[in-house]
Design an enzyme around this catalytic site. Structure first.
Site, PDB file in Angstrom:
ATOM      1  N   GLU A   1      47.108   5.111  -2.906  1.00 24.92           N
ATOM      2  CA  GLU A   1      47.062   6.576  -2.825  1.00 24.92           C
ATOM      3  C   GLU A   1      45.627   7.094  -2.893  1.00 24.92           C
ATOM      4  OE1 GLU A   1      49.452   8.625  -2.061  1.00 24.92           O
ATOM      5  OE2 GLU A   1      51.093   7.170  -2.160  1.00 24.92           O
TER       6      GLU A   1
ATOM      7  N   ASN B   1      43.676   8.951   0.116  1.00 22.75           N
ATOM      8  CA  ASN B   1      43.092  10.287  -0.069  1.00 22.75           C
ATOM      9  C   ASN B   1      41.643  10.332   0.395  1.00 22.75           C
ATOM     10  OD1 ASN B   1      45.405  11.459  -1.054  1.00 22.75           O
ATOM     11  ND2 ASN B   1      44.670  11.686  -3.149  1.00 22.75           N
TER      12      ASN B   1
ATOM     13  N   ARG C   1      51.742  14.837   5.349  1.00 25.29           N
ATOM     14  CA  ARG C   1      51.343  14.360   4.028  1.00 25.29           C
ATOM     15  C   ARG C   1      52.271  14.998   3.008  1.00 25.29           C
ATOM     16  NH1 ARG C   1      49.232  10.104   5.129  1.00 25.29           N
ATOM     17  NH2 ARG C   1      48.702   9.975   2.952  1.00 25.29           N
TER      18      ARG C   1
END
Length: 162
Positions: free
Chosen positions: A58, A62, A119
């Site tokens: 994650e 990002n 997203r």
């Protein structure tokens, strides 16, 4: 670039590793696998490995999608720095991208600046759920650092003080 620095007597860091790679989606799997391989020396459970891999995935995603706005350029890099201290893993994931204007807002579940890319806005929530501590530092135009801590095993966070 991969760099592993071994434990030195007299320091609290048992081991550390640094990674640097281009900010492209193909490297997300590499990053999470590398961190999982590094932490294997602590004999983590499958659940702990899964938690760490998810959180790293994650954070790296990002950096690539949000930090560099998905723009593929040779100079766009992601850095990972891992420390092992006793039975605790610390992971720092850093980019030099656009930064985050409002960290509190960005960390809200379901908030995303990229709805057109489908997203979910759950990246920070997953990091928070799967790690024991999460800190996000960012400066607009300078990039973002995600610092995560995972306690491995079943021993207490609090040391016995007599």
């Amino acid at each position: 670039m991969i760099e592993i620095v071994s434990w030195k007597k007299g320091t609290e860091v048992k081991n550390e590793m640094r990674l640097e790679f281009r900010a492209i989606s193909d490297n997300e799997a590499f990053a999470r696998t590398a961190v999982a391989a590094f932490v294997a020396q602590l004999n983590p459970t499958l659940e702990e490995i899964s938690d760490i891999k998810t959180a790293v995935s994650e954070a790296v995603t990002n950096s690539i999608i949000h930090g560099y706005d998905g723009e593929v350029r040779e100079e766009n890099k992601v850095w990972i720095h891992c420390f092992i201290k006793s039975d605790v893993l610390e992971v720092e994931i850093r980019d030099c991208g656009i930064g985050i204007e409002n960290i509190d807002r960005a960390m809200e579940p379901l908030f995303t600046t990229k709805p057109e890319l489908e997203r979910s806005g759950m990246g920070f929530s997953f990091m928070e759920a799967f790690m024991d501590d999460l800190e996000v530092l960012s400066e607009v135009g300078q990039g973002t650092t995600v610092h995560m801590i995972k306690k491995l095993g079943t021993t207490s966070w609090i040391e016995d003080v007599e």
